[in-house]
Design a protein around this motif. Structure first.
Motif, short mmCIF file in Angstrom:
data_model
loop_
_atom_site.label_atom_id
_atom_site.label_comp_id
_atom_site.label_asym_id
_atom_site.label_seq_id
_atom_site.Cartn_x
_atom_site.Cartn_y
_atom_site.Cartn_z
N HIS A 171 0.84 -1.20 0.00
CA HIS A 171 0.00 0.00 0.00
C HIS A 171 0.88 1.25 0.00
O HIS A 171 1.63 1.49 0.95
N ALA A 172 0.78 2.06 -1.05
CA ALA A 172 1.62 3.25 -1.19
C ALA A 172 1.04 4.48 -0.51
O ALA A 172 1.65 5.55 -0.54
N GLY A 173 -0.14 4.32 0.14
CA GLY A 173 -0.79 5.49 0.72
C GLY A 173 -0.78 5.54 2.23
O GLY A 173 -1.60 6.26 2.82
N THR A 174 0.14 4.85 2.86
CA THR A 174 0.13 4.78 4.32
C THR A 174 0.53 6.09 4.99
O THR A 174 0.37 6.23 6.20
N ASP A 175 1.05 7.05 4.24
CA ASP A 175 1.38 8.36 4.81
C ASP A 175 0.13 9.24 4.97
O ASP A 175 0.19 10.29 5.60
N GLY A 176 -0.99 8.81 4.38
CA GLY A 176 -2.22 9.58 4.52
C GLY A 176 -2.75 10.12 3.21
O GLY A 176 -2.15 9.94 2.14
N PRO A 177 -3.90 10.81 3.26
CA PRO A 177 -4.56 11.30 2.05
C PRO A 177 -3.80 12.46 1.40
O PRO A 177 -3.06 13.19 2.07
N PHE A 178 -4.00 12.62 0.10
CA PHE A 178 -3.37 13.74 -0.62
C PHE A 178 -4.05 13.90 -1.97
O PHE A 178 -4.81 13.02 -2.43
N CYS A 179 -3.78 15.02 -2.60
CA CYS A 179 -4.30 15.29 -3.95
C CYS A 179 -3.19 15.88 -4.81
O CYS A 179 -2.27 16.54 -4.30
N VAL A 180 -3.28 15.67 -6.11
CA VAL A 180 -2.43 16.37 -7.07
C VAL A 180 -3.33 16.93 -8.16
O VAL A 180 -4.28 16.27 -8.60
N LEU A 181 -3.02 18.14 -8.57
CA LEU A 181 -3.91 18.88 -9.48
C LEU A 181 -3.10 19.57 -10.56
O LEU A 181 -2.02 20.12 -10.29
N GLU A 182 -3.62 19.54 -11.79
CA GLU A 182 -3.03 20.30 -12.89
C GLU A 182 -3.87 21.55 -13.12
O GLU A 182 -5.06 21.46 -13.38
N SER A 183 -3.26 22.72 -12.99
CA SER A 183 -3.98 23.98 -13.13
C SER A 183 -4.21 24.31 -14.60
O SER A 183 -3.67 23.67 -15.50
N GLU A 184 -4.99 25.35 -14.83
CA GLU A 184 -5.26 25.78 -16.20
C GLU A 184 -4.01 26.31 -16.89
O GLU A 184 -3.95 26.39 -18.11
N GLU A 185 -2.98 26.67 -16.08
CA GLU A 185 -1.70 27.08 -16.66
C GLU A 185 -0.77 25.88 -16.85
O GLU A 185 0.39 26.04 -17.17
N HIS A 186 -1.33 24.67 -16.62
CA HIS A 186 -0.61 23.40 -16.77
C HIS A 186 0.55 23.29 -15.78
O HIS A 186 1.58 22.68 -16.08
N GLN A 187 0.37 23.85 -14.60
CA GLN A 187 1.29 23.65 -13.49
C GLN A 187 0.66 22.65 -12.53
O GLN A 187 -0.54 22.68 -12.29
N TRP A 188 1.50 21.77 -11.98
CA TRP A 188 0.99 20.77 -11.06
C TRP A 188 1.17 21.24 -9.62
O TRP A 188 2.21 21.80 -9.25
N TRP A 189 0.14 21.01 -8.81
CA TRP A 189 0.13 21.37 -7.41
C TRP A 189 -0.26 20.16 -6.57
O TRP A 189 -0.97 19.27 -7.04
N GLY A 190 0.21 20.12 -5.34
CA GLY A 190 -0.17 19.07 -4.40
C GLY A 190 -0.93 19.65 -3.23
O GLY A 190 -0.85 20.85 -2.96
N TYR A 191 -1.67 18.79 -2.53
CA TYR A 191 -2.40 19.23 -1.34
C TYR A 191 -2.40 18.12 -0.32
O TYR A 191 -2.67 16.95 -0.64
N SER A 192 -2.10 18.48 0.92
CA SER A 192 -2.11 17.53 2.03
C SER A 192 -2.86 18.16 3.18
O SER A 192 -2.68 19.36 3.47
#
Length: 279
Positions: free
Chosen positions: A212-233
């Protein structure tokens, strides 16, 4: 991603006074520059609908929009000053606001959740049960504000052009039956409907998952309209938007592994139907 989300659906949120004030400042600056909304939108790189929503106080402007508007309208810093006066949206935690803004115009969004159903997939009844279960219990108005905003955010699932969504959810989150069996049945029906959308993939992570690669907890990754990637924890009463390329790359690697380890969308649908049948 739950505590920061506040609420959403098809309901309209009452305009915040500070958002209304910012919209009036923007509108006055645009008119001073002799531009219509149709002329102004392309100059800042946003749609006429986006400009109108901001001017009407119905939408929180992104940092990029504020910067471009200030530049295009040569507003002597007035727009930047008005933007600093903006408060968080009712029902939305201040530390979640930046992520919510990115989410509104995202090209792609990948979410791993092990605590609860992601806010973008919650039903009203599930959201209400979740919000009212966590102490300190909110007032009736606070709960309604959160639910309304959480449901309103779900419009991004069906807007066009489509945003590509991928959700990986732990099976145990559904088996917990937050709100009771009836709420859970309705929730599963809703998840099944969402999984039929052409831009939405829902995968369940089996309860027994030795790797299981998610044992550190929940997270998100997002590609913005400017095509930049962001993460959220997000943790207890706090959330962090992450722009560091190395950290975001780590999230990408985790998510890629989780997609392999989770059930594929078709098998996830089958498991959802079996879980519903057992209620």
């Amino acid at each position: 991603m739950t505590a920061g989300e506040g609420s959403n659906g098809d309901n309209q949120v009452e305009p915040d006074p500070d958002l209304r004030n910012f919209g009036e400042v923007l509108k006055a600056s645009r008119k001073r520059a002799g531009l219509t909304q149709e002329q102004f939108g392309p100059k800042v790189g946003y749609s006429v609908q986006y400009v109108a929503s901001v001017e009407q106080g119905r939408r929180h402007p992104s940092a990029r929009f504020v910067s471009k508007a200030e530049e295009v309208l040569d507003a002597f810093g007035v727009i930047q000053i008005a933007a600093k006066q903006l408060t968080r949206r009712r029902g939305l935690a201040s530390w979640f606001r930046q992520w919510a803004e990115l989410e509104e115009t995202a090209v792609a969004l990948n979410t791993y959740e092990c605590r609860s159903i992601p806010g973008l997939l919650q039903t009203e009844a599930y959201a209400r049960a979740q919000i009212e279960n966590v102490p300190p219990r909110p007032t009736a108005q606070e709960a309604e504000d959160r639910i309304t905003l959480r449901l309103d955010r779900q419009k991004v699932l069906t807007r066009t052009p489509y945003t590509t969504f991928s959700f990986i959810i732990e099976q145990t989150v559904i088996e917990r039956q937050t709100g009771g069996s009836e709420v859970t049945r309705d929730l599963i029906d809703h998840l099944l409907r969402c999984s039929e959308l052409p831009n939405v993939d829902i995968q369940l992570m089996p309860t027994v998952s030795p790797e299981h690669a998610g044992t550190d907890g929940p997270f998100c990754v997002l590609e913005s309209e400017e095509h930049q990637w962001w993460g959220y924890s997000e943790g207890q009463k706090a959330g962090q938007v992450i722009s560091d390329p190395k950290a975001v790359s780590d999230f990408h690697q985790q998510y890629a592994k989780l997609r392999i380890q989770a059930l594929n969308p078709a098998n996830s649908t089958g498991l959802l139907m079996r879980l519903r049948g057992s209620l």
